[in-house]
Design a protein around this motif. Structure first.
Motif, PDB file in Angstrom:
ATOM      1  N   ALA A  53      -0.544   4.503  -1.132  1.00 33.41           N
ATOM      2  CA  ALA A  53       0.231   5.189  -2.169  1.00 33.41           C
ATOM      3  C   ALA A  53      -0.355   6.558  -2.493  1.00 33.41           C
ATOM      4  O   ALA A  53       0.369   7.463  -2.931  1.00 33.41           O
ATOM      5  CB  ALA A  53       0.275   4.332  -3.433  1.00 33.41           C
ATOM      6  N   SER A  54      -1.652   6.712  -2.271  1.00 37.73           N
ATOM      7  CA  SER A  54      -2.345   7.978  -2.573  1.00 37.73           C
ATOM      8  C   SER A  54      -2.393   8.903  -1.361  1.00 37.73           C
ATOM      9  O   SER A  54      -3.035   9.963  -1.425  1.00 37.73           O
ATOM     10  CB  SER A  54      -3.775   7.695  -3.031  1.00 37.73           C
ATOM     11  N   TYR A  55      -1.763   8.516  -0.264  1.00 36.64           N
ATOM     12  CA  TYR A  55      -1.795   9.282   0.994  1.00 36.64           C
ATOM     13  C   TYR A  55      -3.218   9.545   1.461  1.00 36.64           C
ATOM     14  O   TYR A  55      -3.513  10.574   2.083  1.00 36.64           O
ATOM     15  CB  TYR A  55      -1.048  10.621   0.827  1.00 36.64           C
ATOM     16  N   GLY A  56      -4.113   8.617   1.165  1.00 40.42           N
ATOM     17  CA  GLY A  56      -5.491   8.748   1.605  1.00 40.42           C
ATOM     18  C   GLY A  56      -6.360   9.619   0.720  1.00 40.42           C
ATOM     19  O   GLY A  56      -7.524   9.860   1.041  1.00 40.42           O
ATOM     20  N   TYR A  57      -5.812  10.070  -0.392  1.00 42.96           N
ATOM     21  CA  TYR A  57      -6.582  10.902  -1.328  1.00 42.96           C
ATOM     22  C   TYR A  57      -6.499  10.284  -2.725  1.00 42.96           C
ATOM     23  O   TYR A  57      -5.868  10.837  -3.623  1.00 42.96           O
ATOM     24  CB  TYR A  57      -6.035  12.331  -1.352  1.00 42.96           C
ATOM     25  N   ASP A 182       9.252   0.591  -5.658  1.00 42.30           N
ATOM     26  CA  ASP A 182      10.177   1.101  -4.647  1.00 42.30           C
ATOM     27  C   ASP A 182      10.180   0.190  -3.428  1.00 42.30           C
ATOM     28  O   ASP A 182       9.607  -0.901  -3.432  1.00 42.30           O
ATOM     29  CB  ASP A 182       9.810   2.539  -4.278  1.00 42.30           C
ATOM     30  N   MET A 183      10.832   0.622  -2.364  1.00 41.14           N
ATOM     31  CA  MET A 183      10.966  -0.215  -1.173  1.00 41.14           C
ATOM     32  C   MET A 183       9.608  -0.571  -0.573  1.00 41.14           C
ATOM     33  O   MET A 183       9.401  -1.722  -0.126  1.00 41.14           O
ATOM     34  CB  MET A 183      11.815   0.513  -0.121  1.00 41.14           C
ATOM     35  N   THR A 184       8.687   0.375  -0.553  1.00 34.85           N
ATOM     36  CA  THR A 184       7.374   0.085   0.020  1.00 34.85           C
ATOM     37  C   THR A 184       6.646  -0.989  -0.780  1.00 34.85           C
ATOM     38  O   THR A 184       6.000  -1.867  -0.211  1.00 34.85           O
ATOM     39  CB  THR A 184       6.518   1.358   0.088  1.00 34.85           C
ATOM     40  N   ALA A 185       6.765  -0.932  -2.092  1.00 32.53           N
ATOM     41  CA  ALA A 185       6.137  -1.952  -2.931  1.00 32.53           C
ATOM     42  C   ALA A 185       6.669  -3.338  -2.587  1.00 32.53           C
ATOM     43  O   ALA A 185       5.903  -4.305  -2.451  1.00 32.53           O
ATOM     44  CB  ALA A 185       6.374  -1.643  -4.402  1.00 32.53           C
ATOM     45  N   TRP A 186       7.977  -3.434  -2.424  1.00 32.10           N
ATOM     46  CA  TRP A 186       8.575  -4.728  -2.108  1.00 32.10           C
ATOM     47  C   TRP A 186       8.214  -5.192  -0.707  1.00 32.10           C
ATOM     48  O   TRP A 186       8.053  -6.396  -0.452  1.00 32.10           O
ATOM     49  CB  TRP A 186      10.084  -4.679  -2.289  1.00 32.10           C
ATOM     50  N   LEU A 246       7.108  -1.671   7.531  1.00 30.07           N
ATOM     51  CA  LEU A 246       6.273  -0.685   6.823  1.00 30.07           C
ATOM     52  C   LEU A 246       6.141   0.606   7.624  1.00 30.07           C
ATOM     53  O   LEU A 246       5.950   1.680   7.051  1.00 30.07           O
ATOM     54  CB  LEU A 246       4.884  -1.267   6.534  1.00 30.07           C
ATOM     55  N   PHE A 247       6.231   0.512   8.931  1.00 28.72           N
ATOM     56  CA  PHE A 247       6.194   1.713   9.768  1.00 28.72           C
ATOM     57  C   PHE A 247       7.359   2.633   9.424  1.00 28.72           C
ATOM     58  O   PHE A 247       7.227   3.867   9.406  1.00 28.72           O
ATOM     59  CB  PHE A 247       6.254   1.313  11.245  1.00 28.72           C
ATOM     60  N   VAL A 248       8.500   2.048   9.112  1.00 27.93           N
ATOM     61  CA  VAL A 248       9.704   2.830   8.823  1.00 27.93           C
ATOM     62  C   VAL A 248       9.709   3.349   7.395  1.00 27.93           C
ATOM     63  O   VAL A 248      10.003   4.523   7.148  1.00 27.93           O
ATOM     64  CB  VAL A 248      10.962   1.966   9.067  1.00 27.93           C
ATOM     65  N   HIS A 249       9.336   2.504   6.435  1.00 27.62           N
ATOM     66  CA  HIS A 249       9.530   2.833   5.021  1.00 27.62           C
ATOM     67  C   HIS A 249       8.278   3.359   4.311  1.00 27.62           C
ATOM     68  O   HIS A 249       8.381   3.848   3.187  1.00 27.62           O
ATOM     69  CB  HIS A 249      10.046   1.610   4.270  1.00 27.62           C
ATOM     70  N   ALA A 250       7.116   3.261   4.952  1.00 28.00           N
ATOM     71  CA  ALA A 250       5.888   3.645   4.249  1.00 28.00           C
ATOM     72  C   ALA A 250       5.185   4.838   4.876  1.00 28.00           C
ATOM     73  O   ALA A 250       4.025   5.111   4.564  1.00 28.00           O
ATOM     74  CB  ALA A 250       4.928   2.460   4.196  1.00 28.00           C
TER      75      ALA A 250
END
Length: 311
Positions: A53-57, A182-186, A246-250
């Motif tokens: 969620a933090s994009y690695g930061y 959002d979708m990634t959370a689900w 997750l590859f598609v939505h995250a």
């Protein structure tokens, strides 16, 4: 079988137990009461989701308090589970020496510790992350302590229901950063939910006789190994494509796709081998070990793929 024992009768039984000579509780007893292995494995998924969620930061202060609050809530659930299951723990070899079951830690102390840890954990999440993270902490806790734990005594579906609590930690990590479902959370929730039945059913196969001695209606006890293996394959066949979504939505890259594609194929091969194996327990032990590896690699793939994408 009675689903619950009235509180006063339960505490009276504990008082009778404690009249028998038992050694004093040690610090290690209290540590084990919180099931540190389970706590750490859940925190691994929380961190992976927070990192993504933090994009690695990540904001490291937020990360620290999110992990702390999540850990406290999970430890609370473990302590209260030990309290509730102390009568069953006495009947099973792998749990009969637990501190609450033997009386080294009193039922009252286990309850007080569990409640204290829950209040502390929810407060930390609400104050230092956000209320949504605290809500998901409570959802996971409620499903584990108040729903899964008592249902373990009455239905083979307890493993499925318990999957909801096990799927909460990555959601806590995600919403602590984003504040939204959002979708990634689900999808994170879905992957962890689907991962748990094959994992815990493999364990149930290994401990079938102990569960039978405890009169617990686990699937291998009630339906046998053949039906258990069939259901494990069904859960695994849904887990495989769900993990790739997750590859598609995250915004996870090809590192994640490649790694989890291979891990998923290997998992399915191992699951299908169960139909032909001549040694069910050896197969279940191998599958149980691989499921732990799968979860570890899943979290590592999220972290590494995020770094590759954004560093």
């Amino acid at each position: 079988m009675d689903q619950q024992m009235p509180m006063q009768e339960s505490l009276d039984a504990d008082a009778a137990l404690q009249t028998q000579p038992v050694g004093p509780a040690t610090f290690q007893d209290y540590v084990q009461l919180t099931k540190p292995g389970i706590t750490l494995s859940n925190l691994m998924t929380t961190f992976a989701a927070l990192w993504l969620a933090s994009y690695g930061y990540p904001n490291w202060k937020l990360a620290l308090f999110t992990m702390l609050g999540t850990a406290l809530v999970i430890m609370s659930g473990a302590a209260l589970n030990n309290f509730y299951d102390r009568d069953l723990d006495k009947k099973m070899k792998r749990t009969q020496n637990r501190a609450v079951a033997t009386g080294r830690i009193s039922a009252r102390n286990a309850i007080l510790l569990g409640i204290g840890l829950l209040l502390a954990g929810v407060t930390v999440l609400a104050v230092y992350a956000n209320p949504l993270a605290a809500v998901w902490g409570l959802i996971g806790h409620i499903f584990y302590v108040l729903i899964y734990t008592p249902l373990k005594r009455v239905t083979t579906l307890n493993t499925v229901i318990g999957g909801i609590s096990g799927a909460a930690p990555p959601v806590i990590g995600w919403v602590a950063v984003t504040g939204t479902m959002d979708m990634t959370a689900w999808l994170l929730f879905l992957v962890l939910f689907l991962w748990q039945p094959p994992h815990f059913l493999a364990l149930a196969m290994l401990k079938t006789e102990e569960y039978r001695a405890g009169n617990l209606p686990m699937l291998p006890v009630v339906k046998g190994f053949a039906e258990t293996k069939r259901q494990m394959v069904l859960w695994g066949s849904v887990l495989f494509p769900a993990s790739l979504l997750l590859f598609v939505h995250a915004s996870l890259g090809y590192v994640y796709l490649l790694v989890m594609g291979v891990m998923g194929i290997v998992y399915m091969v191992l699951l299908l081998q169960g139909f032909k194996t001549k040694d069910d327990l050896t197969w279940a032990r191998k599958l149980f070990g691989y499921s732990i590896l799968y979860l570890t690699v899943f979290c590592a793939a999220i972290v590494i793929s995020t770094m590759v994408n954004y560093y």
